[in-house]
Design an enzyme around this catalytic site. Sequence first.
Site, PDB file in Angstrom:
ATOM      1  N   GLY A  36       0.824  -1.201   0.000  1.00 65.13           N
ATOM      2  CA  GLY A  36       0.000   0.000   0.000  1.00 65.13           C
ATOM      3  C   GLY A  36       0.857   1.248   0.000  1.00 65.13           C
ATOM      4  O   GLY A  36       2.043   1.222   0.363  1.00 65.13           O
TER       5      GLY A  36
ATOM      6  N   ASP B  24      -3.037 -11.278   6.652  1.00 65.05           N
ATOM      7  CA  ASP B  24      -4.296 -10.902   6.009  1.00 65.05           C
ATOM      8  C   ASP B  24      -5.390 -10.850   7.070  1.00 65.05           C
ATOM      9  O   ASP B  24      -5.634 -11.836   7.766  1.00 65.05           O
ATOM     10  CB  ASP B  24      -4.640 -11.940   4.935  1.00 65.05           C
TER      11      ASP B  24
ATOM     12  N   ALA C 187      -5.867  -1.532   5.760  1.00 56.59           N
ATOM     13  CA  ALA C 187      -7.274  -1.190   5.962  1.00 56.59           C
ATOM     14  C   ALA C 187      -8.078  -1.501   4.713  1.00 56.59           C
ATOM     15  O   ALA C 187      -7.522  -1.668   3.625  1.00 56.59           O
ATOM     16  CB  ALA C 187      -7.423   0.291   6.305  1.00 56.59           C
ATOM     17  N   TYR C 188      -9.385  -1.568   4.887  1.00 55.89           N
ATOM     18  CA  TYR C 188     -10.321  -1.618   3.763  1.00 55.89           C
ATOM     19  C   TYR C 188     -10.678  -0.175   3.472  1.00 55.89           C
ATOM     20  O   TYR C 188     -11.364   0.476   4.253  1.00 55.89           O
ATOM     21  CB  TYR C 188     -11.557  -2.422   4.169  1.00 55.89           C
ATOM     22  N   THR C 189     -10.183   0.360   2.362  1.00 59.93           N
ATOM     23  CA  THR C 189     -10.318   1.795   2.104  1.00 59.93           C
ATOM     24  C   THR C 189     -11.264   2.144   0.959  1.00 59.93           C
ATOM     25  O   THR C 189     -11.383   3.319   0.611  1.00 59.93           O
ATOM     26  CB  THR C 189      -8.944   2.406   1.808  1.00 59.93           C
TER      27      THR C 189
ATOM     28  N   THR D 151      -8.945   7.852  10.070  1.00 61.24           N
ATOM     29  CA  THR D 151      -9.395   8.710   8.968  1.00 61.24           C
ATOM     30  C   THR D 151     -10.261   9.876   9.421  1.00 61.24           C
ATOM     31  O   THR D 151     -10.925   9.820  10.471  1.00 61.24           O
ATOM     32  CB  THR D 151     -10.200   7.865   7.961  1.00 61.24           C
TER      33      THR D 151
ATOM     34  N   TYR E 263     -17.580   2.689   5.830  1.00 64.28           N
ATOM     35  CA  TYR E 263     -16.136   2.865   5.962  1.00 64.28           C
ATOM     36  C   TYR E 263     -15.802   3.655   7.224  1.00 64.28           C
ATOM     37  O   TYR E 263     -15.009   3.219   8.065  1.00 64.28           O
ATOM     38  CB  TYR E 263     -15.563   3.562   4.730  1.00 64.28           C
TER      39      TYR E 263
ATOM     40  N   LYS F  83     -13.975   2.247  10.685  1.00 65.70           N
ATOM     41  CA  LYS F  83     -12.705   2.823  11.135  1.00 65.70           C
ATOM     42  C   LYS F  83     -12.831   3.361  12.560  1.00 65.70           C
ATOM     43  O   LYS F  83     -11.904   3.221  13.373  1.00 65.70           O
ATOM     44  CB  LYS F  83     -12.261   3.935  10.186  1.00 65.70           C
TER      45      LYS F  83
ATOM     46  N   TRP G 267      -7.249  12.413   2.987  1.00 60.15           N
ATOM     47  CA  TRP G 267      -6.966  12.658   1.571  1.00 60.15           C
ATOM     48  C   TRP G 267      -5.546  12.223   1.196  1.00 60.15           C
ATOM     49  O   TRP G 267      -4.789  12.963   0.574  1.00 60.15           O
ATOM     50  CB  TRP G 267      -7.163  14.141   1.249  1.00 60.15           C
TER      51      TRP G 267
END
Length: 291
Positions: free
Chosen positions: A8, A34, A57-59, A98, A122, A126, A147
Amino acid sequence: MLVLGGSGQLALALSAAAEAAGIDCARLGRPEFDFDRPETVAALDSVPARLIVNAAAYTAVDAAEGDAAAAERANAAGPALLAAHCVRRGIPLVHISTDYVFDGSKGAPYIETDPTAPLGVYGATKLAGERAAMAAWPRTVILRTAWVYSATGRNFARTMLGAARKTDTLRVVADQRGCPTTAADLAAAIVAIAPRLSDGWEDGLAGIYHAAGGGETTWHGLAVALFEEAARHGLKMPTVTPIATSDWPTPVRRPADSRLDCGKLARVFGVALPHWRDSVAPVVDAWYAAA
């Protein structure tokens, strides 16, 4: 320092920043580690780390609305699992969160103690991850950022630069305000605070901090800045039409104003990220160098 997040954009930036600072850094991701396979946490034992940074993370903000279970595994259950691992090993955890934990209605930059109100799956997952990690392990530092972009990975900057090669007219949302943050700047901040966390923990360091680029702009403003820097590489400046969020509907609503006040990070650690505009050129230069 053990960085989770595979290849990432932030994980890669952390590897580079750690190397530049003379910090030993290992990086793990799929398939070795994972969140969808909790048993792979055992792989972390092979790294003699003194600090773990969770940049995994799942973004996919919109996709999370249709795959809440996957977002929950990565963003909520995952940090809880990592915190438990850190408890067992007695090492601090830095967890990346985030600006999407806020709904954007404050009308001023958010501080760490402001009420949270995520608008979608999301942001909600988080936020759950923040709470789970801190509840499980007092030696946890949460860094909320915003961002994030770089010359690698999937992000707004790469999308804009790629689009500008194909068309001379673009429409970009101009009524969402925030603090663009390069992965390199965020990584540098993490590396700067790492020694304080790993070399003699102080209880007063735990908690939530905001870590984002200085200043503020809109997605339209960031796009224009990217193209201005790309012009140095021969890009013909496209026409960038400002549009409203309502003109570009998405499955989940974004915060209209998710600016972050990063004063606490500066007060506690003496670290401040550069102004967002000063960090655009290096990303554009790196993108062209790799193209």
